[in-house]
Design a protein around this motif. Structure first.
Motif, PDB file in Angstrom:
ATOM      1  N   ARG A  18       0.860  -1.178   0.000  1.00 35.10           N
ATOM      2  CA  ARG A  18       0.000   0.000   0.000  1.00 35.10           C
ATOM      3  C   ARG A  18       0.899   1.231   0.000  1.00 35.10           C
ATOM      4  O   ARG A  18       1.879   1.306   0.740  1.00 35.10           O
ATOM      5  CB  ARG A  18      -0.899   0.005   1.231  1.00 35.10           C
ATOM      6  N   ARG A  56       7.012   6.464   0.434  1.00 31.39           N
ATOM      7  CA  ARG A  56       6.864   5.390   1.413  1.00 31.39           C
ATOM      8  C   ARG A  56       5.888   4.351   0.892  1.00 31.39           C
ATOM      9  O   ARG A  56       4.907   4.662   0.231  1.00 31.39           O
ATOM     10  CB  ARG A  56       6.338   5.947   2.734  1.00 31.39           C
ATOM     11  N   ARG A  58       4.071   0.422   2.264  1.00 33.70           N
ATOM     12  CA  ARG A  58       3.960  -0.555   3.353  1.00 33.70           C
ATOM     13  C   ARG A  58       3.656  -1.914   2.741  1.00 33.70           C
ATOM     14  O   ARG A  58       2.757  -2.045   1.904  1.00 33.70           O
ATOM     15  CB  ARG A  58       2.842  -0.161   4.316  1.00 33.70           C
ATOM     16  N   GLY A  64       4.317  -6.351   6.706  1.00 31.42           N
ATOM     17  CA  GLY A  64       3.648  -5.262   7.409  1.00 31.42           C
ATOM     18  C   GLY A  64       4.535  -4.052   7.663  1.00 31.42           C
ATOM     19  O   GLY A  64       4.090  -3.079   8.276  1.00 31.42           O
ATOM     20  N   ARG A  65       5.770  -4.099   7.161  1.00 33.63           N
ATOM     21  CA  ARG A  65       6.705  -3.009   7.461  1.00 33.63           C
ATOM     22  C   ARG A  65       6.545  -1.837   6.492  1.00 33.63           C
ATOM     23  O   ARG A  65       6.336  -2.024   5.301  1.00 33.63           O
ATOM     24  CB  ARG A  65       8.156  -3.520   7.379  1.00 33.63           C
ATOM     25  N   PHE A  66       6.699  -0.638   7.039  1.00 33.30           N
ATOM     26  CA  PHE A  66       6.830   0.551   6.200  1.00 33.30           C
ATOM     27  C   PHE A  66       8.293   0.649   5.761  1.00 33.30           C
ATOM     28  O   PHE A  66       9.205   0.309   6.523  1.00 33.30           O
ATOM     29  CB  PHE A  66       6.474   1.809   6.979  1.00 33.30           C
ATOM     30  N   ALA A  84      12.757   2.334   6.608  1.00 29.64           N
ATOM     31  CA  ALA A  84      12.298   3.617   7.142  1.00 29.64           C
ATOM     32  C   ALA A  84      13.313   4.121   8.159  1.00 29.64           C
ATOM     33  O   ALA A  84      13.924   3.332   8.881  1.00 29.64           O
ATOM     34  CB  ALA A  84      10.941   3.445   7.805  1.00 29.64           C
TER      35      ALA A  84
END
Lengths: 88, 969
Positions: A18, A56, A58, A64-66, A84
């Motif tokens: 996303r 950025r 995700r 699940g990490r940005f 990040a």
């Protein structure tokens, strides 16, 4: 569909991710000290470049990490991705 | 010329032998209700042509009679509607691509009442009223006539096929594939590329839009490749590929779209060519192919010549005529005129001559024509006139002659060639760069892909088959683009499908359009189902010529997916009906179904809206459910509330930064109503948060907001506050949540609960305890969203139904649904995020200032609350509204005005956010956001509705038990 190299999981198709807006816009350490104009700038003003863009993503359907990503907004080519909080 | 305009009952134009059709079998089909026959291997177009039928459609705007122009997917005239029965209908299919099968039922489009006699063709007489850009400028006065008269008339007259009305009963599937090499197009260049790629190793997919692989070789009988006849070489190559374990051959499969990183969408038509599809076969299959490298071998499209009346039935592309003759064994006519600017038409002339078609004339636009092609034609005894342009045609339902200035040459078919335009569609879709070589736009080399064969401008077969020895073919040298010399622009069609003429393009340039992108949109040239495959270069040349500039300066329009039309079914695949969006069911769903609950969609959840008793109408149900909660107790499935477990040494500090309230001081076993803001200061979500342990919080969110809230929390935790030791877990589906609300709630729960003292002093409002209920571990909250004494029982989801049934067995609980929940909370003035809020509402707007811990140095959204616009006096604030007539229920979303006498448009000062009849209070209630609402208490405002103006009184947004005395039961 883009292939996005997640820094943690490796290359995955775009629909596992996303988008999360422009990167390297740090939340001010002391928001109360900012003028209205400076705060509005942090909230709303983005560079929207034609070309190289740090942004950025995700890996929402994955680890699940940005993370951050440098993508060319004209060619859609992804230059690199990196965790990040690290420098571009 | 007796064959003009009427249907032959036998295949009079079929050759005695030759072609790739199976003459041993006969297939019967109908077109516009008339019976026809053909052979397996025929397209609908070739089978109709075999009967001498050229008239297959009517044009878009002028309803001009049209015959088939091409033999492939670029066809712009012969669009048909195929009806397979039972709602299986497809409009706008190209007759050149429809394979015939026993019982095929096809009909023509855009004609009334019939193809041969079309009342709409009167539009042809009105063509001066339908010029370029007529959408924008004609019929502007009087304005009311446009809407009532002109637009409906034009909409009825102009257009393509008609969309079917019934649901599509067919099944569509989707498949992902990966390969080292994807080859698009199985003509000679594509087949050679697939052979080479397979030899290197790695997975190869070779797809082609046609039923038979082979491309131009299928229509080329004279080629000799490596000593073999072209057909023999092709059969051998395809057999080698088919045997190769790493090669997938996909006929009837169109590469329609190119997406980033070599993701190519293929639409495979699995059963449309079958009289009786297999029970388990899908109609179409979407392939999403990720390819290491893509070889584009998409071929080229022949250009029509642009001259007046170049669209009559019987006028077709020379290459198409050659395909019909050589591949399908069909003569396009008996007496042909050939007009060309390209050598490939000479191959057509020779083949037709040998097949017994009388060649009435050959005219080449080029003044100086030399080389083996023209010599071969002259050697065959045919006269070639050079430097001669066709200037018109005669005929109506079929062409009767060609005009060369004042000279008229009788014929029943005119075959034209303006040369070949490389198909750049896929290359351009991939964002590949394009250059102009003086005659054609060509693809520039690009990493990860390669164009080969005629789509790369390599028109001769030798160049398309590197490393192979080729002979016997005529290389298509030469070409022309634009309006032919000496011809008038009127009725000289450039885009056949959209009825755009050279005159329209000249008009557009005279009116100031310069960029081809603007000309395209103004004239509609290059739009619709054929996407300008035959028309683009001619249009560019005409515009460039008129502007006195070179073609590259006019530009080339961008190619976008799909290459040819793709059905919605293929794109949707199985994502339709119940599978369109996964349906989420709460743990007690089946129980609610068994009790006859009426359900509503909340996000992707199915929630029980109410539980009507037999014979009840809705308002009686709601009144009964509300009364039960207010006087006894009700039971409600609240499992859809989002739940997030926030754990870690810094969990309280994390919540302190994410919510407006103070969390550090919240004791273990206590709850707090949490308000979450976006960084811009607007209310984003709310919910009760319970502290289970020093380092563990049970956070609830709104039903629809759960994923958004978790994403928001993860974002701040990972990127802004990574120093905090906190872990977040979604537990929405791990807990079943049962709300028991009402004065008797405690008495009903008591017998089932162990390990928790339910007494008020031991378990006050806004507390949470862990214990057991019905022997099952529970997190029991004492909370209320109704204003009554209330509990929310969380048990592991699988135990939910058993606990629910055990509580119901007490006999004192009334199940209630979301509508009653809404009414009860509105009576108390509790807001629902997303109903009272819309992303522009602050805590103060809702009267929730007390939720903001002013003492906190910072939290997400805090700084924004001081922005000047957040502090203005006339912000919309939450108020209650009462109507004079207690039975009048306002409409949610209705606007509110101050002065009912003001002229329209009125100044709107707010809107109704919630509105219900309240059985408890005996009158209707409403919540609203109104400018400076809190300063208007007691004043009268007005809600304008279509039928009347409704006066409303502004009141506090709490209607019931303002003191909150009922919370303690």
């Amino acid at each position: 569909m883009l292939i996005i190299p997640c820094p943690y999981c490796g290359a995955r198709p775009e629909n596992e991710f996303r988008y999360a807006g422009e990167a390297h816009i740090a939340r001010p350490a002391d928001p109360e000290a900012l003028s209205d104009a400076a705060w509005a700038d942090f909230l709303y003003m983005r560079t929207n470049p034609k070309g190289r863009h740090a942004e950025r993503w995700r890996h929402v359907h994955g680890c699940g990490r940005f993370f951050n990503c440098v993508r060319d907004t004209v060619t859609d080519r992804i230059e690199r991705t990196y965790p990040a909080g690290t420098a571009p | 010329m007796k064959w003009f305009g009427r249907r032959e009952t036998h295949q009079s134009a079929r050759t005695a032998e030759g072609g790739r059709i199976d003459r041993s079998r006969t297939v019967r089909f109908t077109f516009d209700g008339a019976q026809f026959t053909g052979h397996p291997g025929d397209s609908l177009a070739s089978a109709l042509l075999a009967h001498g039928v050229h008239l297959m459609g009517r044009s878009f705007k002028y309803h001009r009679p049209r015959g088939v122009l091409a033999a492939g997917s670029e066809e712009s005239n012969a669009l048909v509607h195929v009806d397979r029965g039972g709602g299986r209908e497809t409009p706008n299919l190209r007759a050149t691509q429809v394979e015939i099968y026993e019982g095929l039922n096809a009909r023509s489009q855009n004609r009334h009442p019939s193809l041969a006699f079309d009342l709409g063709s009167a539009a042809g007489l009105m063509s001066r009223f339908l010029p370029a850009g007529f959408y924008y400028k004609t019929f502007m006065w009087p304005a009311s006539f446009w809407r009532r008269v002109y637009e409906p008339a034009i909409r009825a007259a102009a257009g393509l096929g008609v969309a079917p009305m019934d649901a599509d009963p067919d099944r569509y599937l989707r498949r992902y594939a990966h390969c080292e090499t994807l080859v698009i197009g199985a003509g000679p260049a594509g087949v050679a590329a697939a052979l080479d790629a397979a030899a290197v190793g790695g997975r190869v997919i070779l797809c082609d839009e046609q039923a038979e692989l082979g491309g131009s070789l299928l229509s080329e009988p004279h080629a000799v490749i490596d000593g073999l006849a072209g057909a023999e070489w092709l059969a051998g190559a395809l057999s080698d590929l088919a045997r190769h374990p790493n090669v997938t051959l996909l006929p009837r499969c169109t590469a329609f779209g190119w997406y980033p990183d070599n993701m190519v969408g293929l639409a495979e038509r699995v059963t449309d060519h079958l009289a009786t599809p297999g029970v388990h076969q899908p109609r179409e299959r979407l392939w999403q192919v990720r390819a290491g490298a893509v070889v584009i071998a998409a071929g080229a499209h022949e250009r029509p010549l642009v001259f007046p009346d170049n669209d009559r039935p019987g006028i077709m592309l020379a290459g198409a005529a050659r395909a019909y003759l050589n591949r399908y064994g069909v003569r396009p006519g008996q007496r042909a005129v050939i007009v060309t600017a390209c050598d490939s038409a000479y191959a057509c002339a020779l083949d037709l001559h040998r097949a017994g078609v009388m060649i009435a004339a050959i005219a080449d636009i080029r003044a100086d024509v030399t080389g083996p092609a023209v010599e071969a034609v002259r050697a065959a005894g045919l006269l070639v006139r050079t430097g001669v342009s066709i200037t018109g045609s005669t005929g109506h339902l079929r062409v009767t002659g060609a005009l060369f200035g004042t000279e008229w040459v009788a014929c029943d078919t005119i075959l034209m060639s303006g040369g070949w335009t490389p198909s750049l569609h896929m290359h351009s879709q991939s964002r590949g760069k394009i250059r102009f070589d003086g005659a054609n736009f060509l693809p520039e080399a690009m990493a990860g892909q390669q164009s080969v064969g005629s789509c790369a401008g390599v028109f001769d077969l030798t160049g398309s088959l590197p490393g192979r020895v080729v002979s016997g073919v005529i290389a298509p040298r030469g070409g022309f683009a634009g309006l032919v010399p000496g011809a008038k622009a009127k009725r000289a069609f450039v885009d056949f499908q959209n009825d755009v003429t050279a005159k329209d393009l000249l008009l557009a340039t005279r009116e100031g359009f310069r960029s081809i992108e603007h000309v395209k949109r103004y004239t509609t040239t290059g739009m619709a189902t054929d996407q300008g495959k035959t028309s683009n270069l001619n249009a560019l040349a005409i515009v460039a010529d008129q502007l006195g500039t070179a073609i590259p300066h006019v530009g080339l329009t961008t190619f976008r997916p799909p290459y040819t039309p793709v059905t919605f079914g293929t794109i949707a695949g199985t994502s339709r009906g119940a599978l369109f969006d996964p349906e989420r069911r709460a743990p007690m769903h089946d129980w609610a179904v068994s009790r006859g609950a009426v359900f509503e969609d909340v996000g992707t959840w199915k929630r029980a809206h109410c539980f009507p008793a037999p014979g009840e109408v809705m308002h009686e149900t709601l009144a009964r459910e509300c009364r039960a909660v207010r006087t006894e107790a009700g039971i409600f499935d609240a499992s859809t509330l989002g739940k997030i477990e926030v754990v870690g040494p810094d969990a309280a500090e994390f919540l302190n930064r994410l919510y407006t309230n103070a969390w550090l001081t919240l004791g273990v076993g206590r709850c707090r109503y949490g308000l979450m803001l976006s960084e811009a200061g607007f209310v984003m979500d709310d919910g009760v948060v319970g502290r289970i342990a020093e380092d563990r919080f049970h956070v609830t969110t709104t039903t629809g907001g759960a994923p958004r809230v978790l994403n928001h929390m993860e974002d701040y935790l990972q990127t802004e506050f990574p120093e905090l030791r906190v872990w977040l877990t979604s537990t929405t589906e791990q807990w079943a949540t049962i709300a028991v609300q009402g004065p008797r709630a405690r008495d009903i729960l008591a017998p089932h609960v162990t390990g928790i003292d339910l007494a008020h002093a031991a378990f006050p409002h806004m507390s949470v305890r862990e214990g057991r209920i019905c022997g099952v571990p529970t997190r029991l909250f004492r909370v209320s969203f109704t204003g009554e004494l209330g509990f929310e029982i969380n048990v592991p989801a699988d135990y939910g139904p058993a606990v629910w049934r055990a509580l119901m067995a007490s006999g004192h609980l009334t199940p209630y649904g979301t509508e009653t929940m809404h009414v009860l909370r509105a009576e108390k003035g509790f807001v629902i995020v997303g109903q009272e809020t819309d992303g522009t509402v602050t805590p103060d707007d809702l009267g929730l200032c007390r939720m903001i811990a002013r003492s906190k140095r910072d939290f997400v959204g805090k700084r924004s609350l001081r922005r000047p616009d957040m502090l203005v006096a006339n912000r919309k604030q939450l108020v209650g509204l009462l109507t004079d007539d207690p039975s009048t229920v306002l409409e949610e979303g209705a606007q509110i005005v101050e002065d009912p006498g003001q002229p329209v448009p009125m100044r709107m000062i707010g809107h109704v956010t919630s509105s219900y009849p309240s059985a408890t209070l005996g009158h209707s209630i409403a919540l609203a956001l109104v400018e400076a609402g809190r300063s208007r208490m007691g004043t009268v405002l007005h809600v304008p509705m279509p039928e009347r103006m409704i006066a409303v009184r502004v009141v506090e947004p709490v209607f019931y038990d303002k003191a909150g005395a009922r919370l303690d039961g």
